[in-house]
Design a protein around this motif. Sequence first.
Motif, PDB file in Angstrom:
ATOM      1  N   UNK A   1       0.973  -0.815   0.129  1.00 45.70           N
ATOM      2  CA  UNK A   1       0.194   0.240   0.239  1.00 45.70           C
ATOM      3  C   UNK A   1       1.088   0.763  -0.059  1.00 45.70           C
ATOM      4  N   UNK A   2       0.524   1.710  -1.381  1.00 44.31           N
ATOM      5  CA  UNK A   2       0.961   3.405  -0.932  1.00 44.31           C
ATOM      6  C   UNK A   2       0.153   4.302  -0.658  1.00 44.31           C
TER       7      UNK A   2
ATOM      8  N   UNK B   1     -15.170   2.986  -6.867  1.00 41.20           N
ATOM      9  CA  UNK B   1     -15.903   1.261  -6.350  1.00 41.20           C
ATOM     10  C   UNK B   1     -17.242   1.717  -6.264  1.00 41.20           C
ATOM     11  N   UNK B   2     -17.925   0.366  -6.968  1.00 43.14           N
ATOM     12  CA  UNK B   2     -19.159   0.655  -7.315  1.00 43.14           C
ATOM     13  C   UNK B   2     -20.198   0.035  -6.543  1.00 43.14           C
TER      14      UNK B   2
ATOM     15  N   UNK C   1     -17.493   0.084  11.158  1.00 46.81           N
ATOM     16  CA  UNK C   1     -15.974  -0.621  11.958  1.00 46.81           C
ATOM     17  C   UNK C   1     -14.629  -0.969  11.223  1.00 46.81           C
ATOM     18  N   UNK C   2     -14.370  -1.093  10.505  1.00 46.84           N
ATOM     19  CA  UNK C   2     -14.117  -1.706   9.816  1.00 46.84           C
ATOM     20  C   UNK C   2     -13.147  -0.203   8.858  1.00 46.84           C
ATOM     21  N   UNK C   3     -12.806   0.399   8.821  1.00 44.32           N
ATOM     22  CA  UNK C   3     -12.192   1.127   8.197  1.00 44.32           C
ATOM     23  C   UNK C   3     -11.476   1.012   6.430  1.00 44.32           C
ATOM     24  N   UNK C   4     -10.207   0.659   7.856  1.00 46.49           N
ATOM     25  CA  UNK C   4      -9.568  -0.430   6.664  1.00 46.49           C
ATOM     26  C   UNK C   4      -9.851  -2.111   5.505  1.00 46.49           C
TER      27      UNK C   4
ATOM     28  N   UNK D   1      -7.863   0.897   0.399  1.00 50.09           N
ATOM     29  CA  UNK D   1      -7.184   0.743  -0.552  1.00 50.09           C
ATOM     30  C   UNK D   1      -7.853   1.987  -2.074  1.00 50.09           C
ATOM     31  N   UNK D   2      -9.436   1.973  -1.532  1.00 46.11           N
ATOM     32  CA  UNK D   2     -10.424   2.624  -2.808  1.00 46.11           C
ATOM     33  C   UNK D   2     -10.150   4.184  -1.827  1.00 46.11           C
TER      34      UNK D   2
END
Length: 288
Positions: A131-132, A180-181, A195-198, A202-203
Motif C-alpha cells: 500500500x502507498x 468502487x461501484x 467499524x473496519x475502515x481498513x 485502498x479505495x
Amino acid sequence: MPSKRIIVTGGSGKAGHWIVKHLIEEGYEVVNVDSRQPSEPLCRTIIADLTDMGQVITSFSAFNTGSREPYAGVIHMAAIPRAHETPNNEVFRVNSMSTYNVLEGCAILGIQKAVIASSESSYGICFATDFFEPQYLPVDEAHPQLPEDSYGLSKIVNEATAATFHRRTGMQVVSLRIGNILCPEDHAGVIASFDHPEYRQRVLWSYIDSRDLAIACRLGIEKDDLGCEAVILAADDISNDRDTMDLVKEYLPGVSEFKREITGRQTLMANDRAKELLGWRQRHFLEF
C-alpha cells in the motif's frame, strides 16, 4: 431530434444492468453486447467476443438492421473487472484489445460518441502489492497514475486509445475513472463494515452508486463538444460514518499536501470535473 438508439457493452454485468435499465427508462432503444446473457433480460442481447474485431463490427451492425436512425453512441463497460482473479496478461489483453476494437468499430461505422470505463484503480493504490499513499488529497485527474498491476495499466492504455481515436476522427470519448461501484444491494454490507475502515482504505473510502454511474454514462453521450476527457466519477461522500479527515490522520498519516479543505464526510476523489463537464450530480447516497 437526437437519436435514442444506443449500444451498451457489458450490459449483462452487475453495473451494466443498471445502465441498461436507466437508459430504457429514459426512452432509449438499447442493445446489450456481451459475452453472456443477462440474468434479467431488459433488451436485446447480442453475444460477442469484443476482442475479435469482426464480431464487434457484426454485432454493432446487426443493431442497425432495419433502421436508418444513427446511433447516439456506445457505452463500453465490458471488461475483466478487477486484478488478480484472472492471469495478468489476460486482463491486459481483454481490456485493452476490447476497448481498441470498440472504438475502431465506432470509427468504421461512423458512431461519433463513446463513454468508456476507466477506473480509480489506474492510480495504482488499489491493487499495489504494498500500500502507498496518494501524493496529495483529494485525488484529481492530474494525480499521477502509478499502477503496478495489469488491470490499472489497461485502463491507462484505454485512455490513451481514446485520445488516439479522438485525434484521428474527432470522436467524442469520455473515460470515466469510476470509483468502487455499489449496487443497491451492496449498501447494507458496506454500512455493516463501518467499524473496519481498513477494509476500504485502498479505495480511499470512495464509492459510486450504480444508478449514479448510469446517469453519468447517459450524460456522456447526450452532452456535445466534450472532446476527449478522463473524468473521475465518485460520490460526494465517503463509505464510512467517520469524518474524512479523521480517517486521513489515522490511515494516511504521510499525506501533507491538500488541494483544498476537506470537511465532514467529503470525498477524497475529486468529482468536480464530472459536475462541470457532464452536469452530473449525485442522487444516491449511503443511508444509515
